[in-house]
Scaffold this active site. Structure first.
Site, PDB file in Angstrom:
ATOM      1  N   HIS A 123       0.817  -1.223   0.000  1.00 35.25           N
ATOM      2  CA  HIS A 123       0.000   0.000   0.000  1.00 35.25           C
ATOM      3  C   HIS A 123       0.853   1.278   0.000  1.00 35.25           C
ATOM      4  CE1 HIS A 123      -3.661  -2.204   0.551  1.00 35.25           C
ATOM      5  NE2 HIS A 123      -3.305  -2.697   1.716  1.00 35.25           N
ATOM      6  N   HIS A 160      -6.276  -7.341  -0.147  1.00 33.85           N
ATOM      7  CA  HIS A 160      -6.438  -5.922  -0.473  1.00 33.85           C
ATOM      8  C   HIS A 160      -5.720  -5.586  -1.777  1.00 33.85           C
ATOM      9  CE1 HIS A 160      -6.679  -6.220   4.004  1.00 33.85           C
ATOM     10  NE2 HIS A 160      -7.757  -5.486   3.783  1.00 33.85           N
ATOM     11  N   ASP A 245      -4.454 -12.692   3.957  1.00 29.87           N
ATOM     12  CA  ASP A 245      -5.739 -12.216   4.466  1.00 29.87           C
ATOM     13  C   ASP A 245      -6.917 -12.600   3.570  1.00 29.87           C
ATOM     14  OD1 ASP A 245      -4.558 -10.480   2.693  1.00 29.87           O
ATOM     15  OD2 ASP A 245      -4.574  -8.750   4.028  1.00 29.87           O
TER      16      ASP A 245
HETATM   17 ZN   LIG Z   1      -4.025  -7.125   2.986  1.00 33.73          ZN
END
Ligand SMILES: [Zn+2]
Length: 337
Positions: A123, A160, A245
């Protein structure tokens, strides 16, 4: 087949507030998982990243800001990215793990590499920390490989979207970025129409999948899109942004993978040898038992050698519609049947 395990003790010194999901215990679970595997593990200590290399991804001002912020005692760099004085050192070694793994694999130290470090990286933007990430570890590795004239495919299976990594290579045709992620979910990017820009058009691929997507539908998308595109791209290296995740038990994600499925995808990556070498780098994953099992499955997959992986063909519901939507947008660039 042997797997390099690259880590550094500073990863444990990066502490986050009580109750924060990205915590030092994660690293212990991952390393324990790797060591419990049947794979022959070759240990390697991650050095601090070369400052000039780091500055190809992040601005000097940002790196200095993180450094000073940590030195001054730390705190929250954004609403969910926290640091302590030790975090800067941890981030430097996390970013230095990839390049040293490249050199070690080139020298024949092992067949593939698994990098167990924190903070995670995908990120992190050019000049800002984000989503528990300080420096973009996988992007640093990819740029290092580019400096050696290599073609790089990044496969990001963290639940993500890797907005930071996508941003770095959005206009670069020599780095393929493929992300499978839950959508909608943090950070909100990674829709199907984000496909790269200019000379990089078609070299960014996003496969957004709805919460509740089953392992079969997920792997069907992997087999339908990721596997053929990576084959056609024909990379010298495959870098995996290996978050866990998307595991069924993860508290932050809503996808339904089990540890064995990460093993299958890692095995697929390993099967791209001898054309491509593989490095898997830890990103997210917040259930300790799932982290341990999934890391073990990943290194076992990485050590699997040539075998051929078969993917489910049955996809259902909105995951199926999303997969077809992605395929539709990619036919200009890739041959997908
Ligand atoms: Zn993640």
């Amino acid at each position: 087949m042997s797997v390099l395990l690259v880590t550094h003790e500073s990863s444990l010194g990066h502490r986050t507030p009580r109750g924060h999901p990205e915590r030092a215990d994660r690293l212990g679970a991952v390393v324990e998982g790797v060591r419990s595997s049947v794979v022959s593990v070759v240990d390697l200590v991650a050095p601090a990243v070369d400052r000039d290399l780091l500055e190809t991804i992040h601005t000097r001002a940002y790196i200095d800001h993180v450094h000073m912020f940590c030195l001054n005692g730390g705190g929250g760099l954004d609403q969910d990215t926290y640091v302590v004085p030790e975090s800067f050192d941890a981030a430097l070694h996390a970013a230095g793990a990839g390049p040293v793994a490249v050199d070690a694999l080139e020298a024949g130290a092992a067949d593939a590499a698994f990098i167990a470090v924190r903070p995670p990286g995908h990120h992190a933007e050019r000049s800002s920390a984000m989503g528990f990430c300080l420096f973009n570890n996988v992007a640093v590795t990819a740029v290092y490989l580019r400096s050696l004239g290599k073609r790089v495919a990044i496969v990001d299976w963290d639940v993500h979207h890797g907005n930071g990594t996508q941003g770095v290579f959005y206009r670069d045709p020599e780095v393929l970025y493929v992300s499978l992620h839950e959508f909608p979910l943090y950070p909100g990017t990674g829709w199907v129409d984000e496909r790269g820009d200019g000379p990089g058009a078609g070299a960014t691929i996003n496969v957004p999948l709805p919460a509740g997507t089953t392992a079969d539908s997920y792997l069907a998308a992997f087999g339908r899109i990721v596997a053929p595109v990576v084959k056609q791209f024909d990379p010298d290296w495959i870098l995996i942004s290996s978050g866990y995740d998307a595991h069924r038990l993860d508290p932050l994600g809503g996808l339904m993978l089990e540890a064995e499925h990460f093993g299958s995808m890692a095995r697929w990556a390993a099967d791209q040898a001898p054309n491509a070498r593989v490095i898997a780098t830890l990103e997210g994953g917040y259930n300790l038992a799932a982290l341990a099992e999934s890391s073990r499955a990943t290194v076992e997959g990485l050590s699997g050698g040539v075998g051929g992986t078969s993917w489910p063909t049955e996809s259902t519901g909105s995951a199926k519609r999303m997969t077809e939507l992605v395929v539709e947008g990619l036919t200009t660039y890739w041959e997908l049947h």
